[in-house]
Design a protein around this motif. Structure first.
Motif, PDB file in Angstrom:
ATOM      1  N   UNK A 130      35.456  46.203  37.914  1.00  0.00           N
ATOM      2  CA  UNK A 130      33.982  45.736  38.205  1.00  0.00           C
ATOM      3  C   UNK A 130      34.098  45.017  39.614  1.00  0.00           C
ATOM      4  N   UNK A 131      35.227  44.173  39.695  1.00  0.00           N
ATOM      5  CA  UNK A 131      35.308  43.184  40.933  1.00  0.00           C
ATOM      6  C   UNK A 131      35.261  44.135  42.190  1.00  0.00           C
ATOM      7  N   UNK A 132      35.870  45.075  42.037  1.00  0.00           N
ATOM      8  CA  UNK A 132      36.199  46.135  43.439  1.00  0.00           C
ATOM      9  C   UNK A 132      35.121  46.770  43.598  1.00  0.00           C
ATOM     10  N   UNK A 133      34.250  47.052  42.691  1.00  0.00           N
ATOM     11  CA  UNK A 133      32.878  47.778  42.817  1.00  0.00           C
ATOM     12  C   UNK A 133      32.142  47.040  43.596  1.00  0.00           C
ATOM     13  N   UNK A 134      31.949  45.513  43.259  1.00  0.00           N
ATOM     14  CA  UNK A 134      31.169  44.386  44.040  1.00  0.00           C
ATOM     15  C   UNK A 134      31.619  44.590  45.482  1.00  0.00           C
ATOM     16  N   UNK A 135      33.006  44.522  45.597  1.00  0.00           N
ATOM     17  CA  UNK A 135      33.424  44.136  46.768  1.00  0.00           C
ATOM     18  C   UNK A 135      33.134  45.592  47.901  1.00  0.00           C
ATOM     19  N   UNK A 238      51.025  36.324  45.124  1.00  0.00           N
ATOM     20  CA  UNK A 238      49.952  37.324  44.356  1.00  0.00           C
ATOM     21  C   UNK A 238      50.429  38.689  44.490  1.00  0.00           C
ATOM     22  N   UNK A 239      49.863  39.526  43.411  1.00  0.00           N
ATOM     23  CA  UNK A 239      50.179  40.919  43.506  1.00  0.00           C
ATOM     24  C   UNK A 239      49.225  41.653  44.617  1.00  0.00           C
ATOM     25  N   UNK A 240      49.793  42.766  45.011  1.00  0.00           N
ATOM     26  CA  UNK A 240      49.140  43.662  46.149  1.00  0.00           C
ATOM     27  C   UNK A 240      47.634  43.696  45.869  1.00  0.00           C
ATOM     28  N   UNK A 241      47.115  44.175  44.486  1.00  0.00           N
ATOM     29  CA  UNK A 241      45.834  44.266  44.138  1.00  0.00           C
ATOM     30  C   UNK A 241      44.857  43.187  44.462  1.00  0.00           C
ATOM     31  N   UNK A 242      45.459  41.877  44.002  1.00  0.00           N
ATOM     32  CA  UNK A 242      44.594  40.843  44.406  1.00  0.00           C
ATOM     33  C   UNK A 242      44.509  40.458  45.979  1.00  0.00           C
ATOM     34  N   UNK A 243      45.717  40.794  46.514  1.00  0.00           N
ATOM     35  CA  UNK A 243      45.894  40.640  47.934  1.00  0.00           C
ATOM     36  C   UNK A 243      44.779  41.282  48.686  1.00  0.00           C
ATOM     37  N   UNK A 244      44.776  42.686  48.269  1.00  0.00           N
ATOM     38  CA  UNK A 244      43.743  43.536  49.032  1.00  0.00           C
ATOM     39  C   UNK A 244      42.348  43.239  48.715  1.00  0.00           C
ATOM     40  N   UNK A 248      38.615  41.042  51.287  1.00  0.00           N
ATOM     41  CA  UNK A 248      37.272  41.285  51.494  1.00  0.00           C
ATOM     42  C   UNK A 248      36.432  39.710  52.152  1.00  0.00           C
ATOM     43  N   UNK A 249      37.185  38.886  52.098  1.00  0.00           N
ATOM     44  CA  UNK A 249      36.729  37.504  52.659  1.00  0.00           C
ATOM     45  C   UNK A 249      36.813  37.575  53.911  1.00  0.00           C
ATOM     46  N   UNK A 250      37.664  38.639  54.768  1.00  0.00           N
ATOM     47  CA  UNK A 250      37.617  38.691  56.166  1.00  0.00           C
ATOM     48  C   UNK A 250      36.241  38.942  56.805  1.00  0.00           C
ATOM     49  N   UNK A 251      35.714  40.169  56.445  1.00  0.00           N
ATOM     50  CA  UNK A 251      34.362  40.514  57.111  1.00  0.00           C
ATOM     51  C   UNK A 251      33.408  39.337  56.744  1.00  0.00           C
ATOM     52  N   UNK A 280      32.641  39.978  43.902  1.00  0.00           N
ATOM     53  CA  UNK A 280      33.939  40.686  43.868  1.00  0.00           C
ATOM     54  C   UNK A 280      34.869  39.875  43.769  1.00  0.00           C
ATOM     55  N   UNK A 281      35.015  38.877  44.522  1.00  0.00           N
ATOM     56  CA  UNK A 281      36.405  38.068  44.922  1.00  0.00           C
ATOM     57  C   UNK A 281      36.522  37.094  43.530  1.00  0.00           C
TER      58      UNK A 281
END
Length: 301
Positions: A130-135, A238-244, A248-251, A280-281
């Motif tokens: 769900x978080x990924x969908x928001x992002x 942190x895990x790769x998933x959370x890092x990825x 989303x904070x970059x844009x 999402x974050x």
């Protein structure tokens, strides 16, 4: 076997304990200050050459602050560092070729397709999905449509996006060696050598103009040495998933910097996209093991 960990100074200790979200914002600010300097240089130096000097400047700065960076590497680790350095260097070059043709904020948003793909491949729960969908929705809103008349720029940014995904996956493994920023510095040094045929042919004007040379190297310090250096500390925690997903904070940060520094006021649609990314974050699930590890790290005993 991993290389021996590098002793931590006060800055390293702070980077190892600060909130990942705060580190991401700091990293983004450094990267976009560097990108703004680079865009100014494009009028005098070819984008691929600015990117090449960016890599050289970052490698020099990182190795300068890494004690004993040349010792203790296994053959397997050196191969990983070299692959990481080449992927990162090519990502920088294609990103600069893209933002010479595409608006910076738009380019950063489209490039985020790569990190989203990594996050999608490593999502393990309904809440994270769900978080990924928001992002994804937020990035889609920020990205808009357009670019139909800019196929070359679009191809460049999509290549940079794929390389960004490689940067996350391989960079996470390099970070786990726990040598501070030595792995990043050595990787970029190797990358600068391997990408010399792309950047060096147009570098003549830079070598004879000290101010241009200083500016090109400064871009590397901001964008790579500081920005990517912070990433290395974050990747260990942190895990790769959370890092990825946090990428989303970059844009989002790019949009805010554009508003504050360049008076690029976001529209209502832009604000909607920013809000979706932030949701999402916030929604993402933090693994129990992360909380345990955080307790161990912050325990003075």
């Amino acid at each position: 076997m991993q290389a021996a960990p590098t002793p931590q100074g006060p800055i390293s200790r702070w980077l190892s304990t600060a909130q990942p979200e705060a580190l991401f914002v700091l990293s983004a600010v450094a990267q976009y200050v560097g990108a703004a300097l680079a865009v100014v240089l494009f009028d005098e130096v070819e984008p691929q050459t600015v990117a090449w000097f960016r890599i050289i400047g970052a490698a020099a700065a990182l190795l300068l602050v890494s004690r004993g960076w040349w010792r203790g590497w296994t053959r397997r680790q050196l191969v990983g560092v070299a692959v990481f350095g080449l992927a990162t260097s090519l990502m920088n070059i294609f990103f600069y070729l893209a933002i010479n043709r595409i608006d910076l904020g738009k380019g950063v948003t489209i490039e985020f397709i790569g990190p989203i793909a990594v996050a999608a491949a490593t999502t393990r729960s309904g809440r994270n999905a769900l978080a990924l969908a928001f992002a994804i929705a937020g990035v889609a809103v920020l990205g808009g449509v357009e670019l139909a008349d800019n196929a070359v720029g679009l191809v460049y940014i999509l290549i940079a996006s794929a390389l960004w995904a490689a940067y996350i996956v391989v960079g996470s493994r390099v970070a786990q060696v726990d040598r501070g920023v030595a792995g990043l510095g050595l990787g970029l040094a190797i990358g600068s050598i391997l990408t010399a045929p792309i950047g060096a042919p147009w570098s003549g004007p830079v070598w004879v103009a000290p101010s241009l040379l200083a500016m090109c190297l400064l871009v590397g310090v901001f964008s790579n040495a500081i920005g990517y250096g912070i990433d290395q500390f974050t990747m260990r925690r942190i895990p790769i998933r959370r890092f990825s997903l946090l990428l989303a904070l970059l844009p989002v940060t790019a949009s805010l910097i554009g508003w504050i520094a360049l008076d690029q006021r976001p529209t209502t649609i832009d604000l909607l996209g920013i809000a979706l990314v932030l949701v999402g974050v916030t929604v993402q699930e933090r693994d129990q093991i992360e909380r345990v590890e955080a307790t161990v790290r912050t325990d003075p005993a």
